[in-house]
Scaffold this motif. Structure first.
Motif, PDB file in Angstrom:
ATOM      1  N   PRO A 155       0.800  -1.228   0.000  1.00 38.55           N
ATOM      2  CA  PRO A 155       0.000   0.000   0.000  1.00 38.55           C
ATOM      3  C   PRO A 155       0.834   1.281   0.000  1.00 38.55           C
ATOM      4  N   GLN A 156       2.110   1.193   0.426  1.00 36.04           N
ATOM      5  CA  GLN A 156       2.964   2.383   0.495  1.00 36.04           C
ATOM      6  C   GLN A 156       3.822   2.571  -0.750  1.00 36.04           C
ATOM      7  N   ASP A 157       3.696   1.671  -1.714  1.00 32.45           N
ATOM      8  CA  ASP A 157       4.529   1.729  -2.919  1.00 32.45           C
ATOM      9  C   ASP A 157       3.836   2.588  -3.974  1.00 32.45           C
ATOM     10  N   VAL A 158       4.240   3.838  -4.056  1.00 30.29           N
ATOM     11  CA  VAL A 158       3.585   4.754  -4.978  1.00 30.29           C
ATOM     12  C   VAL A 158       3.852   4.378  -6.434  1.00 30.29           C
ATOM     13  N   ASP A 159       5.029   3.831  -6.712  1.00 29.19           N
ATOM     14  CA  ASP A 159       5.336   3.431  -8.093  1.00 29.19           C
ATOM     15  C   ASP A 159       4.415   2.311  -8.561  1.00 29.19           C
TER      16      ASP A 159
ATOM     17  N   PRO B 158      -2.442   8.683   3.750  1.00 24.48           N
ATOM     18  CA  PRO B 158      -2.951  10.055   3.665  1.00 24.48           C
ATOM     19  C   PRO B 158      -1.893  11.141   3.847  1.00 24.48           C
ATOM     20  N   ASN B 159      -0.784  10.813   4.470  1.00 22.94           N
ATOM     21  CA  ASN B 159       0.243  11.816   4.735  1.00 22.94           C
ATOM     22  C   ASN B 159       1.466  11.678   3.835  1.00 22.94           C
ATOM     23  N   ASP B 160       1.300  10.954   2.764  1.00 19.20           N
ATOM     24  CA  ASP B 160       2.392  10.775   1.809  1.00 19.20           C
ATOM     25  C   ASP B 160       2.177  11.733   0.640  1.00 19.20           C
ATOM     26  N   ALA B 161       3.059  12.713   0.517  1.00 17.02           N
ATOM     27  CA  ALA B 161       2.919  13.730  -0.530  1.00 17.02           C
ATOM     28  C   ALA B 161       2.939  13.110  -1.921  1.00 17.02           C
ATOM     29  N   ARG B 162       3.655  12.005  -2.083  1.00 13.23           N
ATOM     30  CA  ARG B 162       3.741  11.371  -3.401  1.00 13.23           C
ATOM     31  C   ARG B 162       2.381  10.854  -3.854  1.00 13.23           C
ATOM     32  N   PHE B 163       1.629  10.265  -2.926  1.00 20.88           N
ATOM     33  CA  PHE B 163       0.297   9.776  -3.276  1.00 20.88           C
ATOM     34  C   PHE B 163      -0.656  10.939  -3.540  1.00 20.88           C
ATOM     35  N   ARG B 164      -0.522  12.009  -2.754  1.00 21.45           N
ATOM     36  CA  ARG B 164      -1.368  13.178  -2.967  1.00 21.45           C
ATOM     37  C   ARG B 164      -1.077  13.810  -4.325  1.00 21.45           C
ATOM     38  N   LEU B 165       0.187  13.832  -4.707  1.00 19.60           N
ATOM     39  CA  LEU B 165       0.562  14.355  -6.020  1.00 19.60           C
ATOM     40  C   LEU B 165      -0.038  13.490  -7.121  1.00 19.60           C
ATOM     41  N   LEU B 166       0.056  12.172  -6.960  1.00 18.41           N
ATOM     42  CA  LEU B 166      -0.508  11.258  -7.948  1.00 18.41           C
ATOM     43  C   LEU B 166      -2.013  11.443  -8.051  1.00 18.41           C
ATOM     44  N   GLN B 167      -2.647  11.645  -6.924  1.00 12.88           N
ATOM     45  CA  GLN B 167      -4.088  11.886  -6.898  1.00 12.88           C
ATOM     46  C   GLN B 167      -4.434  13.164  -7.666  1.00 12.88           C
TER      47      GLN B 167
ATOM     48  N   ALA C 145      -6.976  21.273  -5.314  1.00 16.83           N
ATOM     49  CA  ALA C 145      -7.158  21.064  -3.875  1.00 16.83           C
ATOM     50  C   ALA C 145      -6.235  19.948  -3.376  1.00 16.83           C
ATOM     51  N   HIS C 146      -6.166  18.848  -4.123  1.00 22.79           N
ATOM     52  CA  HIS C 146      -5.293  17.739  -3.735  1.00 22.79           C
ATOM     53  C   HIS C 146      -3.828  18.164  -3.795  1.00 22.79           C
ATOM     54  N   LEU C 147      -3.486  18.994  -4.773  1.00 24.17           N
ATOM     55  CA  LEU C 147      -2.108  19.442  -4.910  1.00 24.17           C
ATOM     56  C   LEU C 147      -1.702  20.360  -3.745  1.00 24.17           C
ATOM     57  N   THR C 148      -2.659  21.159  -3.289  1.00 21.90           N
ATOM     58  CA  THR C 148      -2.390  22.022  -2.136  1.00 21.90           C
ATOM     59  C   THR C 148      -2.073  21.190  -0.901  1.00 21.90           C
ATOM     60  N   VAL C 149      -2.807  20.101  -0.741  1.00 23.34           N
ATOM     61  CA  VAL C 149      -2.538  19.195   0.373  1.00 23.34           C
ATOM     62  C   VAL C 149      -1.150  18.580   0.223  1.00 23.34           C
ATOM     63  N   ALA C 150      -0.827  18.155  -0.998  1.00 23.56           N
ATOM     64  CA  ALA C 150       0.480  17.550  -1.252  1.00 23.56           C
ATOM     65  C   ALA C 150       1.601  18.520  -0.908  1.00 23.56           C
ATOM     66  N   ALA C 151       1.433  19.784  -1.274  1.00 21.30           N
ATOM     67  CA  ALA C 151       2.466  20.786  -1.026  1.00 21.30           C
ATOM     68  C   ALA C 151       2.639  21.081   0.455  1.00 21.30           C
ATOM     69  N   SER C 152       1.619  20.807   1.250  1.00 24.57           N
ATOM     70  CA  SER C 152       1.691  21.080   2.687  1.00 24.57           C
ATOM     71  C   SER C 152       2.339  19.949   3.473  1.00 24.57           C
ATOM     72  N   LEU C 153       2.543  18.818   2.832  1.00 17.71           N
ATOM     73  CA  LEU C 153       3.104  17.654   3.516  1.00 17.71           C
ATOM     74  C   LEU C 153       4.625  17.606   3.372  1.00 17.71           C
ATOM     75  N   PRO C 154       5.301  16.929   4.288  1.00 22.10           N
ATOM     76  CA  PRO C 154       6.762  16.775   4.155  1.00 22.10           C
ATOM     77  C   PRO C 154       7.109  16.036   2.869  1.00 22.10           C
ATOM     78  N   ILE C 155       8.091  16.567   2.146  1.00 20.69           N
ATOM     79  CA  ILE C 155       8.523  15.955   0.889  1.00 20.69           C
ATOM     80  C   ILE C 155      10.016  15.676   0.987  1.00 20.69           C
TER      81      ILE C 155
END
Length: 261
Positions: A176-180, A211-220, A235-245
């Motif tokens: 579940p954590q494998d974004v690739d 939910p706290n993985d910026a990579r998944f939020r970016l993909l979303q 909106a999803h991208l804003t969340v991604a940008a707010s998370l640790p990358i």
């Protein structure tokens, strides 16, 4: 036969015997020297390989393999060393492949040579060969994740996207954590023309697992942008940008998408 002739024959036989013994002696001395050099070449070559000194690896093990091609570990070390010493036009890859193949034949029950060969075929762009090696590796290790991923990629490239998607979905479900892995599923779904809503549902469920993985939020965000829903994508991208990358590539992708949206 008089005494003089007998004496000459005796001397001749003696000379020939001495010459013969000298030749035999030289042969055994030469053999001993070669064996000694092979031992030192093997020792020094494997030590250089473990130290990451690939040029020395090739120099020492190249001599050894020139005399004895019966050791799989030597063939594998040479293949890896060649792979790590780049040449123009990627000739180092084509040079490494025969050694990796030899290693796989000498070590038929070991996955390492097949893993090397699979990676080399990927770098060379040999799809059919890569698929065949992936299947061989899966025969040895049915759960081998890299081989399953490789098989899915190859199937997709030869027009068997449906088969590839089944494998890709299994890989994503197992990690579940494998974004690739999830990105691979999405790519195949789009390739097969799956409805945008189905693709969005897939990524939404994946984000619920991370939910706290910026990579998944970016993909979303990318999925929603591709389906034409720019507002939700932003909106999803804003969340991604707010998370640790932690990955620079993710930062670049976020910034690029921000410019678009």
């Amino acid at each position: 036969m008089n005494a003089r002739i007998k004496k000459k024959l005796f001397i001749l036989v003696g000379v020939l015997t001495v010459i013969g013994l000298a030749v035999v002696g030289a042969y055994f001395v030469r053999g001993a020297l070669i064996a000694q050099r092979m031992d030192s070449s093997l020792r020094d070559g494997m030590a250089a390989y473990k130290a990451g000194d690939y040029q020395s690896t090739l120099r020492h093990l190249g001599y050894y393999a020139g005399k004895d091609q019966g050791r799989g570990d030597v063939m594998l070390a040479i293949a890896d060393a060649l792979r790590n010493v780049p040449l123009e036009n990627r000739r180092h890859i084509s040079r490494a492949i025969p050694y990796a193949k030899a290693a796989s034949e000498l070590m038929p029950k070991e996955p390492a040579p097949l893993e090397m060969l699979m990676a080399l075929y990927e770098e060379a762009g040999f799809i059919t060969e890569r698929l065949a090696v992936s299947d061989r590796l899966l025969t040895l290790v049915p759960s081998h994740r890299e081989a399953r991923t490789s098989r899915a990629v190859c199937l997709a490239r030869i027009g068997k996207a449906a088969e590839a998607l089944v494998i890709a979905e299994q890989l994503a479900a197992e990690a579940p954590q494998d974004v690739d892995a999830h990105g691979g599923v999405i790519e195949l779904m789009n390739q097969m023309g799956r409805p945008p809503g189905e693709v969005r549902t897939f990524i939404d469920r994946a984000v619920e697992q991370a939910p706290n993985d910026a990579r998944f939020r970016l993909l979303q965000s990318q999925v929603y942008a591709m389906s034409g829903d720019a507002k939700v994508a932003a909106a999803h991208l804003t969340v991604a940008a707010s998370l640790p990358i932690s990955e620079a590539s993710t930062v670049r992708d976020v910034l690029r998408l921000l410019d678009v949206l």
